[in-house]
Design an enzyme around this catalytic site. Structure first.
Site, mmCIF file in Angstrom:
data_model
loop_
_atom_site.group_PDB
_atom_site.id
_atom_site.type_symbol
_atom_site.label_atom_id
_atom_site.label_comp_id
_atom_site.label_asym_id
_atom_site.label_seq_id
_atom_site.Cartn_x
_atom_site.Cartn_y
_atom_site.Cartn_z
ATOM 1 N N LYS A 157 0.844 -1.192 0.000
ATOM 2 C CA LYS A 157 0.000 0.000 0.000
ATOM 3 C C LYS A 157 0.875 1.236 0.000
ATOM 4 O O LYS A 157 1.521 1.558 0.989
ATOM 5 C CB LYS A 157 -0.922 0.038 1.229
ATOM 6 C CG LYS A 157 -2.016 1.074 1.031
ATOM 7 C CD LYS A 157 -2.569 1.655 2.302
ATOM 8 C CE LYS A 157 -1.771 2.769 2.886
ATOM 9 N NZ LYS A 157 -1.645 3.978 2.068
ATOM 10 N N GLU A 232 10.260 1.166 10.100
ATOM 11 C CA GLU A 232 11.269 2.166 9.714
ATOM 12 C C GLU A 232 10.616 3.519 9.937
ATOM 13 O O GLU A 232 9.740 3.926 9.169
ATOM 14 C CB GLU A 232 11.666 2.004 8.244
ATOM 15 C CG GLU A 232 12.309 0.673 7.895
ATOM 16 C CD GLU A 232 13.739 0.540 8.404
ATOM 17 O OE1 GLU A 232 14.244 1.453 9.083
ATOM 18 O OE2 GLU A 232 14.344 -0.504 8.127
ATOM 19 N N CYS A 264 14.248 10.669 6.100
ATOM 20 C CA CYS A 264 14.327 10.211 7.492
ATOM 21 C C CYS A 264 15.758 10.260 8.017
ATOM 22 O O CYS A 264 15.973 10.344 9.212
ATOM 23 C CB CYS A 264 13.759 8.803 7.600
ATOM 24 S SG CYS A 264 14.509 7.680 6.428
ATOM 25 N N GLU A 356 10.990 15.928 14.474
ATOM 26 C CA GLU A 356 11.305 15.743 13.057
ATOM 27 C C GLU A 356 10.497 16.766 12.242
ATOM 28 O O GLU A 356 9.273 16.681 12.168
ATOM 29 C CB GLU A 356 10.923 14.317 12.631
ATOM 30 C CG GLU A 356 11.378 13.991 11.235
ATOM 31 C CD GLU A 356 10.963 12.591 10.806
ATOM 32 O OE1 GLU A 356 9.797 12.221 11.016
ATOM 33 O OE2 GLU A 356 11.802 11.880 10.235
HETATM 34 P P1 NAD Z 1 2.650 8.258 7.833
HETATM 35 O O1 NAD Z 1 2.945 7.490 9.063
HETATM 36 O O2 NAD Z 1 1.631 9.331 7.892
HETATM 37 O O3 NAD Z 1 2.152 7.279 6.671
HETATM 38 C C1 NAD Z 1 2.930 6.211 6.219
HETATM 39 C C2 NAD Z 1 2.035 5.182 5.559
HETATM 40 O O4 NAD Z 1 1.178 4.628 6.544
HETATM 41 C C3 NAD Z 1 1.122 5.728 4.465
HETATM 42 O O5 NAD Z 1 1.016 4.786 3.424
HETATM 43 C C4 NAD Z 1 -0.215 5.860 5.189
HETATM 44 O O6 NAD Z 1 -1.324 5.787 4.310
HETATM 45 C C5 NAD Z 1 -0.169 4.657 6.092
HETATM 46 N N1 NAD Z 1 -1.032 4.741 7.279
HETATM 47 C C6 NAD Z 1 -1.503 5.858 7.891
HETATM 48 N N2 NAD Z 1 -2.253 5.516 8.958
HETATM 49 C C7 NAD Z 1 -2.262 4.162 9.011
HETATM 50 C C8 NAD Z 1 -2.850 3.218 9.893
HETATM 51 N N3 NAD Z 1 -3.581 3.606 10.922
HETATM 52 N N4 NAD Z 1 -2.643 1.903 9.666
HETATM 53 C C9 NAD Z 1 -1.882 1.485 8.624
HETATM 54 N N5 NAD Z 1 -1.304 2.344 7.750
HETATM 55 C C10 NAD Z 1 -1.489 3.667 7.950
HETATM 56 O O7 NAD Z 1 4.064 8.788 7.318
HETATM 57 P P2 NAD Z 1 4.350 9.786 6.111
HETATM 58 O O8 NAD Z 1 4.001 11.162 6.559
HETATM 59 O O9 NAD Z 1 3.737 9.246 4.849
HETATM 60 O O10 NAD Z 1 5.950 9.629 5.933
HETATM 61 C C11 NAD Z 1 6.857 10.422 6.597
HETATM 62 C C12 NAD Z 1 7.477 9.680 7.758
HETATM 63 O O11 NAD Z 1 8.117 8.487 7.302
HETATM 64 C C13 NAD Z 1 8.564 10.467 8.447
HETATM 65 O O12 NAD Z 1 8.403 10.376 9.840
HETATM 66 C C14 NAD Z 1 9.849 9.753 8.024
HETATM 67 O O13 NAD Z 1 10.924 9.894 8.905
HETATM 68 C C15 NAD Z 1 9.394 8.356 7.915
HETATM 69 N N6 NAD Z 1 10.315 7.586 7.074
HETATM 70 C C16 NAD Z 1 11.160 6.668 7.657
HETATM 71 C C17 NAD Z 1 12.074 5.967 6.887
HETATM 72 C C18 NAD Z 1 13.006 4.962 7.498
HETATM 73 O O14 NAD Z 1 13.509 4.138 6.752
HETATM 74 N N7 NAD Z 1 13.246 4.990 8.803
HETATM 75 C C19 NAD Z 1 12.120 6.173 5.513
HETATM 76 C C20 NAD Z 1 11.265 7.108 4.952
HETATM 77 C C21 NAD Z 1 10.350 7.793 5.748
#
Ligand code: NAD
Length: 457
Positions: A157, A232, A264, A356
């Site tokens: 997804k 992650e 990230c 962040e």
């Molecule tokens: P987010 O947590 O809002 O969403 C991530 C994903 O989770 C999306 O596909 C979203 O639709 C889904 N999601 C949202 N609510 C959910 C739920 N209740 N159950 C299941 N899935 C759900 O994050 P974002 O804003 O899209 O991404 C940014 C974040 O990602 C930042 O905090 C960044 O640091 C992190 N990130 C981490 C890494 C790593 O490898 N550590 C890499 C890239 C991004």
């Protein structure tokens, strides 16, 4: 109000609609998982060399579509063309690496009294991958390709804002001859499709990349089914610059501006030894002024836009207009622009120094000595990555042992290599992706004891 049945993909550089895509319902997720269960059985029954051959063919097809994939990533995520080409290349290389792994996923034979113990790595089944919007193509690849190589099926997804490159990768997998329904991409909302994937009893493992807040919920839901999960999550990484370092290399602003800071691993806490603070400030001021911000499809552009108006509002909330800061420039709208910024008077316990921001914003923090640098570096709930800059080898080794983070680089800002393990300490996550153990993370280890003494009488 967003339409629950549809996702609108905007070009963040122009605010124009790139595409609308149907959003998966809970029923769609259930149907996809059922198809994946069937596809996985056939896939796992193939000889590893045959799986590897198909994955190599997939890599070839990705290679011939590099430019198309890169340009799609530019349009849906605002990545610069150079970065997006690197990302397509990274997806291809990871496929090749994972294909090699499929051929070397070996069990062990362990001497045992009265018989032999033999271990096997068995695929888990169907893997649910949930990706964020900041690196749509790489994260789709990292979560999915090693899982496929280990004999699993994947239902992915993507994030609401960025489903297009992942959908294209799934199309290319079919073109390459991977079995139907083995690698399915289901765009949808997190609270419907995302939750349905996490909660589905036939999804054997979740690989989640996203914010720490959502990751916590995903882990709680997985716990109810005792489902393994890789997380992650966020980061607030230090860039530790000692006075003896090559200051120009150490203060490369792309250590926190890459992908407009939506990274990230961004080194957003610039820790500089007091004795070179003025020099560091001058170098950063010049470097920020020279950053070319603009149309990400232009080859000369170094930094594109933020992903959305919402993200820009969030970033703005960390940078009051009157905050002492070094600032570069950014275009006016349309597009979700924000200038490269370094806050110069933020306290270590201030919001921008601890949370962040996920935008092109760093904080400059002075330290006195090695001990003070390590204390500041570790003074965060996160532990994803970081850099250490010094010419003193002993100090480089001591500090890299003392900093609590999963991915450190000495005299380098490099974070991610597909052949090394990647993941965070503390609230930056759980488990590792990539590297030599990437495939075993998608298997169960089974031990079988074979008696050499015949059936018991
Ligand atoms: P987010 O947590 O809002 O969403 C991530 C994903 O989770 C999306 O596909 C979203 O639709 C889904 N999601 C949202 N609510 C959910 C739920 N209740 N159950 C299941 N899935 C759900 O994050 P974002 O804003 O899209 O991404 C940014 C974040 O990602 C930042 O905090 C960044 O640091 C992190 N990130 C981490 C890494 C790593 O490898 N550590 C890499 C890239 C991004």
């Amino acid at each position: 109000m967003s339409d629950p049945n549809e996702l609108t993909v905007l070009n963040p550089a122009t605010e124009e609609i790139v595409a609308t895509v149907p959003a998966a319902s809970e029923e769609d997720v259930a149907a996809a998982v059922a198809r994946a269960v069937r596809a996985q059985r056939t896939w796992a029954a193939l000889a590893p060399a045959d799986r590897a051959r198909l994955l190599r063919r997939f890599a070839d097809v990705v290679d011939t579509h590099t430019e198309e994939l890169a340009r799609l990533e530019v349009r849906e995520a605002g990545h610069t063309l150079g970065n997006a080409r690197w990302e397509a290349g990274n997806a291809r290389d990871l496929l090749l690496y994972a294909a090699g792994g499929a051929e070397r996923l070996l069990g062990r034979q362990i001497p045992a009294p009265g018989g032999w113990d033999v271990t096997f790595h068995e695929p888990l089944g169907v893997i649910g991958v949930i990706a964020p919007w900041n690196f749509p193509m790489p994260i789709a690849a990292w979560g999915s390709f090693p899982a496929l190589a280990a004999g699993n099926a994947v239902v992915l997804k993507p994030a609401e804002a960025t489903p297009l490159t992942a959908l294209r990768l799934a199309g290319l997998a079919l073109e390459a001859g991977l079995p139907e329904h083995l690698f399915q991409v289901l765009p949808g909302y997190g609270t419907t499709a995302g939750r349905a994937l996490v909660d589905h009893p036939d999804v054997a493992k979740i690989v989640f990349t996203g914010s720490t807040r959502t990751g916590r919920e995903v882990m709680e839901r997985c716990a109810r089914l005792v489902k393994p999960v890789t997380l992650e999550l966020g980061g607030k990484s230090p860039n530790i610059v000692f006075a003896d370092a090559d200051l120009t290399a150490a203060l490369d602003p792309f250590s926190f501006l890459d992908n407009c800071g939506q990274d990230c691993c961004a080194r957003t806490r610039v820790l500089v030894q007091e004795s070179v603070l003025d020099e560091a400030r001058a170098l950063l001021a010049d470097a920020l002024a020279a950053v070319v911000v603009g149309d990400p499809a232009d080859e000369k552009t170094q930094m594109g836009p933020l992903i959305s108006a919402r993200q820009r509002e969030r970033v703005r909330s960390y940078v009051p207009d009157d905050a002492p800061a070094l600032r570069g420039s950014a275009p006016d709208g349309p597009g979700f622009w924000f200038p490269p910024t370094v806050l110069t008077a933020e306290r270590p316990d201030g919001r921008a120094a601890r949370e962040e921001v996920f935008g092109p914003v760093a904080v400059l923090l002075p330290f006195t000595d090695e001990q003070d640098a390590v204390r500041l570096a570790n003074d965060t709930p996160y532990g994803l990555s970081g850099s250490i800059w010094t010419r003193d080898l002993g100090r480089a080794l001591r500090v890299s042992q003392a900093v609590r983070a999963g991915n450190l680089s000495v005299n380098s800002h490099s974070s991610v290599r597909y052949w090394t393990p990647f993941g965070g300490f503390k609230q930056s996550g759980l488990g590792r992706e990539l590297g030599p153990d990437a495939l075993t993370a998608f298997t169960e280890t089974k031990n079988v004891f074979i008696s050499t003494e015949g059936p018991a009488q």
